[in-house]
Design an enzyme around this catalytic site. Structure first.
Site, PDB file in Angstrom:
ATOM      1  CB  THR A  13      -0.930  -0.004   1.239  1.00  0.00           C
ATOM      2  OG1 THR A  13      -1.727  -1.196   1.186  1.00  0.00           O
ATOM      3  CG2 THR A  13      -1.833   1.207   1.263  1.00  0.00           C
ATOM      4  CD  GLN A  50      -2.285 -10.980  -4.731  1.00  0.00           C
ATOM      5  OE1 GLN A  50      -1.921 -12.160  -4.682  1.00  0.00           O
ATOM      6  NE2 GLN A  50      -2.872 -10.392  -3.709  1.00  0.00           N
ATOM      7  CB  SER A  81       3.157  -6.777  -0.272  1.00  0.00           C
ATOM      8  OG  SER A  81       2.700  -7.052   1.023  1.00  0.00           O
ATOM      9  CG  HIS A  84       1.484  -9.765   3.767  1.00  0.00           C
ATOM     10  ND1 HIS A  84       0.179 -10.183   3.662  1.00  0.00           N
ATOM     11  CD2 HIS A  84       1.488  -8.464   3.400  1.00  0.00           C
ATOM     12  CE1 HIS A  84      -0.577  -9.149   3.257  1.00  0.00           C
ATOM     13  NE2 HIS A  84       0.201  -8.106   3.090  1.00  0.00           N
ATOM     14  CB  THR A  98      14.364   3.245  12.856  1.00  0.00           C
ATOM     15  OG1 THR A  98      14.805   4.450  13.489  1.00  0.00           O
ATOM     16  CG2 THR A  98      15.334   2.122  13.168  1.00  0.00           C
ATOM     17  CB  CYS A 157      -7.288  -4.663   1.954  1.00  0.00           C
ATOM     18  SG  CYS A 157      -5.615  -5.118   1.518  1.00  0.00           S
TER      19      CYS A 157
HETATM   20  N1  PLP Z   1      -1.872  -4.503  -4.064  1.00  0.00           N
HETATM   21  C1  PLP Z   1      -2.447  -5.701  -4.213  1.00  0.00           C
HETATM   22  C2  PLP Z   1      -2.726  -6.224  -5.588  1.00  0.00           C
HETATM   23  C3  PLP Z   1      -2.798  -6.471  -3.097  1.00  0.00           C
HETATM   24  O1  PLP Z   1      -3.386  -7.662  -3.248  1.00  0.00           O
HETATM   25  C4  PLP Z   1      -2.528  -5.938  -1.805  1.00  0.00           C
HETATM   26  C5  PLP Z   1      -2.954  -6.682  -0.587  1.00  0.00           C
HETATM   27  O2  PLP Z   1      -4.030  -7.262  -0.524  1.00  0.00           O
HETATM   28  C6  PLP Z   1      -1.896  -4.701  -1.716  1.00  0.00           C
HETATM   29  C7  PLP Z   1      -1.583  -3.998  -2.856  1.00  0.00           C
HETATM   30  C8  PLP Z   1      -1.555  -4.098  -0.390  1.00  0.00           C
HETATM   31  O3  PLP Z   1      -0.378  -4.668   0.131  1.00  0.00           O
HETATM   32  P1  PLP Z   1      -0.036  -4.525   1.715  1.00  0.00           P
HETATM   33  O4  PLP Z   1      -0.963  -5.466   2.419  1.00  0.00           O
HETATM   34  O5  PLP Z   1       1.395  -4.931   1.816  1.00  0.00           O
HETATM   35  O6  PLP Z   1      -0.230  -3.091   2.055  1.00  0.00           O
END
Ligand code: PLP
Length: 380
Positions: A72, A180, A200, A202, A238, A328
């Site tokens: 994000t 993704q 990202s 995770h 940091t 999200c």
């Molecule tokens: N972009 C996409 C395509 C995502 O699937 C997600 C998370 O669901 C994000 C951005 C946001 O990533 P983060 O959870 O690291 O903020």
């Protein structure tokens, strides 16, 4: 009852190798990477080694990688800084981007900073590239094109080289949300004409709260987060050293085992498509299910049922973790803007199943059998 986790586009469990690497560093390294003494320098070394490792996987320079708190923030940084620092006056995007992009672009529009233009998408979520070219051609005001590599809800993908080449032809900046696909597909930045891509950790068995923005070396922007001089004055605060080491380890594991995992997960997805077709008459699929689609995601449209609203909740009670929309906003009852964007919203329940290396065909069989039971007439 043990759970079956099929919500890997929302987040993935951390890989044991990554957990060990992070735990080891947490025990043994606590210095502030900005400190000039030995403990600080030790922490700094871990960060720079990680950056170098990531850059090698992506075929770019370590100086083009800027760590952020996740996808994000990286999307925000690319879009907001392109508008603020590169003179961008219009953003060309689609209605089916992640909210990290759509809400950022909308916010800039509300502040009268930009115009928004939407590229047409068809009922599978595929972009109309000739429409993109028309939009790029018809106006020579500085533009940013923001189009995601793979859609997190319906799995539709774009060809980064094709879109990037089109953007460069018309001197537009190109940002792609690759959240993704990073760690799931090889990404060779020597071959892709792109200015910004995002990551990202995770989403590929790394820790939450860490990611990065790649910025092409020719693109000069100012920081979004100001303060200290971390990340070569591009992102203050940091550094999340444990996150960064976890990210680079997760990427190492992902790319080391990529071919085997791709094959395994693609097999799971195809098995689920097959089983659903056999067992649940009337089942359909949202988006793209061809071999060109994101192999981790399958969005299923079920036959109508009187309790569509409760569908996801019922699955949860039966031990199956899936999602009704974007990661999200899963759990919220706001309908999916992606399904609305491909005119697929409706009374029939749609569920996104998303897979990882840890899923098995046996789990698919269990899930399909539970789903089948939900559509069988109830004897009262
Ligand atoms: N972009 C996409 C395509 C995502 O699937 C997600 C998370 O669901 C994000 C951005 C946001 O990533 P983060 O959870 O690291 O903020």
């Amino acid at each position: 009852m043990s759970k079956i986790y099929m919500d890997n586009a929302a987040t993935t469990p951390m890989d044991e190798e990554v957990v060990n690497e992070v735990a080891n560093l947490m025990r043994n390294c606590f210095g502030n990477p900005s400190s000039i003494h030995a403990l600080g320098r030790e922490a700094r070394t871990h960060i720079e080694k990680s950056r170098k490792k990531i850059a090698e996987f992506l075929h770019c320079s370590p100086a083009e990688i800027f760590f952020t708190s996740g996808g994000t923030e990286a999307d925000n940084m690319a879009i907001r800084c392109a508008v603020e620092d590169l003179g961008v006056k219009r953003v060309i995007t689609s209605t089916i981007e992640h909210h990290a992009v759509t809400h950022t672009v909308e916010d800039l529009w509300h502040r009268n900073k930009i115009r928004i233009q939407f590229v047409e998408v068809n009922s599978k979520g595929q972009l109309n590239l000739s429409h993109l070219e028309t939009l790029l051609k018809e106006d020579d005001s500085p533009a940013l094109v923001s189009l995601m590599h793979a859609n997190n809800e319906i799995g539709t993908m774009i060809d980064l080289v094709e879109v990037g080449t089109l953007c460069k032809k018309y001197n537009a900046y190109f940002h792609s949300d690759t959240v993704q696909t990073m760690g799931h597909y090889p990404i060779n930045l020597k071959e892709i004409p792109v200015d910004f891509i995002t990551c990202s950790a995770h989403k590929f068995h790394g820790p939450k709260g860490i990611g990065f923005l790649y910025i092409h070396s020719n693109v000069k922007i100012k920081p979004l987060v100001t303060g200290g001089s971390q990340e070569r004055n591009m992102r203050a605060g940091t550094e999340n050293i444990y996150g960064i080491i976890g990210l680079s380890k997760a990427m190492e594991v992902a790319y080391r085992d990529l071919t085997a995992h791709q094959e395994h997960i693609r097999g799971i997805k195809n098995h689920m498509i097959q089983k659903l077709k056999e067992e649940i008459p009337g089942v359909e699929f949202n988006g793209d299910i061809s071999d060109n689609s994101l192999y981790t995601v399958l969005n299923v449209k079920f036959p109508s049922t009187p309790d569509s609203e409760m569908f996801l909740m019922k699955l949860d009670i039966l031990g199956i973790c899936a999602s009704g929309g974007s990661a999200c906003s899963s759990g919220s009852n706001v309908g999916s803007h992606v399904l609305a964007g491909i005119k697929c919203a409706g009374e029939r329940p749609s569920i996104r199943f998303s897979f990882s290396k840890y899923n098995t065909k046996e789990e698919v069989d269990k899930v399909v059998s539970v789903l089948k039971g939900m559509f069988e007439p109830q004897i009262v």
